[in-house]
Design a protein around this motif. Structure first.
Motif, short mmCIF file in Angstrom:
data_model
loop_
_atom_site.label_atom_id
_atom_site.label_comp_id
_atom_site.label_asym_id
_atom_site.label_seq_id
_atom_site.Cartn_x
_atom_site.Cartn_y
_atom_site.Cartn_z
N GLN A 80 65.35 -28.06 -58.85
CA GLN A 80 64.22 -27.12 -58.59
C GLN A 80 62.86 -27.94 -59.61
O GLN A 80 61.99 -28.22 -58.84
CB GLN A 80 64.18 -25.79 -58.96
CG GLN A 80 62.99 -25.10 -58.78
CD GLN A 80 62.52 -24.89 -57.34
OE1 GLN A 80 62.79 -23.75 -56.78
NE2 GLN A 80 62.06 -25.60 -56.69
N PHE A 81 63.24 -28.33 -60.67
CA PHE A 81 62.30 -28.72 -61.48
C PHE A 81 61.97 -30.30 -61.26
O PHE A 81 60.88 -30.74 -61.65
CB PHE A 81 62.70 -28.48 -62.91
CG PHE A 81 62.16 -27.23 -63.32
CD1 PHE A 81 60.96 -26.97 -64.69
CD2 PHE A 81 62.51 -25.92 -63.01
CE1 PHE A 81 60.61 -25.94 -65.10
CE2 PHE A 81 62.11 -24.89 -63.79
CZ PHE A 81 60.96 -24.74 -64.76
N GLU A 82 63.00 -31.24 -60.98
CA GLU A 82 62.66 -32.47 -60.54
C GLU A 82 61.40 -32.70 -59.77
O GLU A 82 60.71 -33.70 -60.08
CB GLU A 82 63.81 -33.16 -60.01
CG GLU A 82 65.09 -33.33 -61.16
CD GLU A 82 64.71 -34.25 -62.16
OE1 GLU A 82 63.73 -34.89 -61.85
OE2 GLU A 82 65.47 -34.44 -62.97
N THR A 83 61.37 -31.96 -58.68
CA THR A 83 60.20 -32.13 -57.62
C THR A 83 59.16 -31.38 -58.19
O THR A 83 57.74 -31.84 -58.07
CB THR A 83 60.62 -31.58 -56.42
OG1 THR A 83 61.86 -32.39 -55.69
CG2 THR A 83 59.46 -31.53 -55.34
N ASN A 84 59.01 -29.94 -58.27
CA ASN A 84 58.05 -29.11 -58.60
C ASN A 84 57.38 -29.36 -59.87
O ASN A 84 56.00 -29.19 -59.96
CB ASN A 84 58.54 -27.73 -58.47
CG ASN A 84 58.69 -27.15 -57.23
OD1 ASN A 84 59.15 -28.03 -56.33
ND2 ASN A 84 58.78 -26.10 -56.92
N VAL A 85 57.97 -29.92 -61.02
CA VAL A 85 57.50 -30.00 -62.11
C VAL A 85 57.54 -31.39 -62.72
O VAL A 85 56.52 -32.06 -62.87
CB VAL A 85 58.01 -29.33 -63.13
CG1 VAL A 85 57.11 -29.23 -64.76
CG2 VAL A 85 58.12 -27.63 -63.01
N PHE A 86 58.51 -32.02 -62.75
CA PHE A 86 58.83 -33.35 -63.35
C PHE A 86 58.11 -34.48 -62.60
O PHE A 86 57.33 -35.26 -63.12
CB PHE A 86 60.13 -33.63 -63.86
CG PHE A 86 60.85 -32.55 -64.56
CD1 PHE A 86 60.30 -31.99 -65.65
CD2 PHE A 86 62.37 -32.48 -64.26
CE1 PHE A 86 61.02 -30.98 -66.36
CE2 PHE A 86 63.07 -31.66 -65.03
CZ PHE A 86 62.57 -30.65 -65.99
N GLY A 87 58.50 -34.32 -61.09
CA GLY A 87 57.83 -35.36 -60.19
C GLY A 87 56.50 -35.22 -60.17
O GLY A 87 55.61 -36.20 -60.17
N THR A 88 56.18 -33.99 -60.25
CA THR A 88 54.65 -33.50 -60.18
C THR A 88 53.71 -34.36 -61.31
O THR A 88 52.76 -34.87 -61.21
CB THR A 88 54.17 -32.17 -59.71
OG1 THR A 88 54.68 -31.76 -58.59
CG2 THR A 88 52.76 -31.79 -60.30
N GLN A 89 54.37 -34.00 -62.41
CA GLN A 89 53.61 -34.18 -63.58
C GLN A 89 53.62 -35.86 -63.95
O GLN A 89 52.63 -36.26 -64.33
CB GLN A 89 53.74 -33.65 -64.89
CG GLN A 89 52.94 -33.61 -65.96
CD GLN A 89 51.77 -33.11 -65.55
OE1 GLN A 89 51.38 -31.97 -64.92
NE2 GLN A 89 50.61 -33.78 -65.78
#
Length: 295
Positions: free
Chosen positions: A116-125
């Motif tokens: 979930q975080f790979e796309t929504n957070v890590f990739g976005t940032q």
């Protein structure tokens, strides 16, 4: 990694109209934003995760590149293509790409949360951090994050998504302070229920990560599945994606955009209630609003 070569497009862009990079444009909010901004004369650079969607949007007249927000290599490669195409210029970044992974927090594995975080957070940032130096060189820019009502008001069975949007809001709020002297403005859009393929995509993730495993929440999961399978609005006060696009346009066009744009009545109401109500009172309202997965 599959590479996308832009065909039939000239890298010569107008120096007057803002160049807007929008992620997650295959459907819903991103698609509406890209088509609307282009119709209004802006120079839109769209991205999609799937090559088939990239081809479809290019056929529709958009300039689209393949970018998988869960893959650092994909982000880096796409950005090198985009900056070559725009002559190292980007005026607006709309961080829209995201998905939801529904399920009780106790049923979320470490791998599920990371996914979930790979796309929504890590990739976005990661993408945002690649854009910031371009905007610093220009001396200006606007970064707009598409968050959610669930970025400040948690609801049951949305823990992974809640956490990802809370994280995005923390990053965006910090970045706004850090970039003030660089003349790079940061805004957050917080939609409530919006017509899109969000539920359809969320159900796919639920089946991959949660379904079929022992859980104390099986009864409520069935209600949640019924909601995810519903065609059309499943919650009161649902709006079309154009409601988010209007906020994006306001942020683009105004010299001093709002810090937060709250979209749909539930978002506006819960923003007020969170300031006024004791936490346990608010908990009861959020449980009811979530309907044990029914809404």
């Amino acid at each position: 990694m599959e590479q996308f070569i832009l065909i039939g497009k000239s890298p010569v862009l107008s120096q007057q109209k803002p160049i807007i990079l929008i992620t997650g444009c295959s459907s819903g909010i991103g698609y509406n934003a890209a088509k609307t901004c282009q119709a209004k004369g802006y120079q839109v650079i769209a991205t999609c995760r799937q090559q088939a969607d990239v081809a479809r949007l290019n056929q529709e007249g958009l300039t689209c590149f393949q970018m998988d927000m869960a893959c650092s290599q994909s982000i880096q490669f796409a950005m090198s293509q985009i900056l070559q195409f725009t002559n190292n210029r980007l005026d607006v970044l709309f961080n829209n790409a995201a998905f939801g992974l529904p399920g009780a927090v106790e049923d979320l594995s470490r791998d599920a949360l990371r996914f979930q975080f790979e796309t929504n957070v890590f990739g976005t940032q990661e993408l945002t951090n690649l854009v910031i130096p371009v905007m610093r060189t220009q001396g200006s820019g606007k970064i707009i994050y598409n968050s959610s009502i669930l970025g400040f008001a948690a609801m049951p069975y949305r823990g992974a998504y809640n956490a990802s949007k809370f994280a995005i809001e923390g990053l965006a709020d910090t970045l706004r302070l850090e970039l003030k002297s660089a003349n790079i403005q940061v805004s957050i859009i917080e939609p409530g229920p919006i017509l899109s393929k969000f539920r359809e995509n969320a159900y796919t993730q639920f089946k991959q990560w949660i379904a079929g495993k022992p859980s104390a929440h099986q009864e409520n999961y069935q209600a949640m599945i019924n909601r995810l399978e519903t065609v059309g609005p499943s919650a009161p006060f649902t709006l079309g994606p154009e409601a988010v696009t209007q906020c994006l346009l306001h942020a683009i066009n105004n010299p001093i955009p709002k810090v937060r744009y709250r979209v749909t009545l539930p978002t506006k109401v819960f923003a007020v209630l969170k300031r006024l109500l004791p936490s346990r009172w608010l908990d009861q309202l959020l449980i009811k609003a979530g309907g044990n997965g029914k809404r």
